[in-house]
Design an enzyme around this catalytic site. Structure first.
Site, PDB file in Angstrom:
ATOM      1  N   PRO A  77       0.884  -1.196   0.086  1.00 42.56           N
ATOM      2  CA  PRO A  77       0.088   0.097  -0.095  1.00 42.56           C
ATOM      3  C   PRO A  77       0.801   1.239   0.004  1.00 42.56           C
ATOM      4  O   PRO A  77       1.852   1.456   0.763  1.00 42.56           O
ATOM      5  CB  PRO A  77      -0.871  -0.073   1.156  1.00 42.56           C
ATOM      6  CG  PRO A  77      -1.077  -1.658   1.685  1.00 42.56           C
ATOM      7  CD  PRO A  77       0.251  -2.017   1.144  1.00 42.56           C
TER       8      PRO A  77
HETATM    9  O1  LIG Z   1       3.038  -9.451  -0.002  1.00 46.50           O
HETATM   10  C1  LIG Z   1       3.484  -8.676  -0.273  1.00 46.50           C
HETATM   11  O2  LIG Z   1       4.996  -8.728  -0.459  1.00 46.50           O
HETATM   12  C2  LIG Z   1       3.255  -7.440  -0.689  1.00 46.50           C
HETATM   13  C3  LIG Z   1       2.118  -6.879  -0.498  1.00 46.50           C
HETATM   14  C4  LIG Z   1       1.191  -5.678  -0.753  1.00 46.50           C
HETATM   15  C5  LIG Z   1       0.196  -5.518  -0.557  1.00 46.50           C
HETATM   16  O3  LIG Z   1      -0.589  -6.160   0.305  1.00 46.50           O
HETATM   17  C6  LIG Z   1      -0.742  -4.647  -1.546  1.00 46.50           C
HETATM   18  O4  LIG Z   1      -0.128  -3.660  -1.929  1.00 46.50           O
HETATM   19  O5  LIG Z   1      -1.883  -4.716  -1.673  1.00 46.50           O
END
Ligand SMILES: O=C(O)/C=C/C=C(\O)C(=O)O
Length: 126
Positions: A2
């Site tokens: 996010p």
């Molecule tokens: O699992 C990861 O490494 C990254 C997750 C990122 C999010 O959850 C997102 O941007 O929605």
């Protein structure tokens, strides 16, 4: 991954602004299952001339303490997860720093995994 942009009227103390970061991080951890320490957020403060809001649009009674929160995330979340995020964000920001739920204005933008580069010029999630 996010990415969060927060806009509010200038003049709130640092503890108030840090509480917004903390509450949002916690809400995302609890509702969107974001990874631990996934914290990429900025706050922009605006004087009155550069900040406009409606005090009543959509039947919500806002004040100049309204906070605009734009969250860009992977396009993988369900409607239920997004509803939970909105609810939990309003709850947590209500507890600390004490923002009325009417003043919590949130927009989620969804972005495909190939649209992210989190360092080194790589598309880590493509
Ligand atoms: O699992 C990861 O490494 C990254 C997750 C990122 C999010 O959850 C997102 O941007 O929605």
């Amino acid at each position: 991954m996010p990415l969060i942009h927060i806009s509010l009227r200038a003049g709130k103390p640092e503890a108030y602004r840090q509480a917004i970061f903390d509450g949002l991080y916690r809400a995302m951890r609890e509702t969107l299952n974001v990874p631990e320490d996934d914290q990429f957020m900025t706050i922009s403060e605006h004087d009155a001339a550069n900040f406009r809001y409606s005090a009543s649009c959509y039947g919500v009674s806002r004040s100049e303490d309204v906070v605009y929160i734009q969250i860009t995330v992977f396009n993988t979340r369900t409607t239920e997860q997004k509803k939970a995020l909105f609810r939990r964000t309003a709850e947590l920001l209500g507890k600390n720093p004490g923002i009325r739920p009417e003043n919590v204005f949130v927009n989620v933008l969804e972005s495909a995994k190939e649209n992210w580069s989190v360092g080194h010029g790589l598309a880590q999630f493509a």
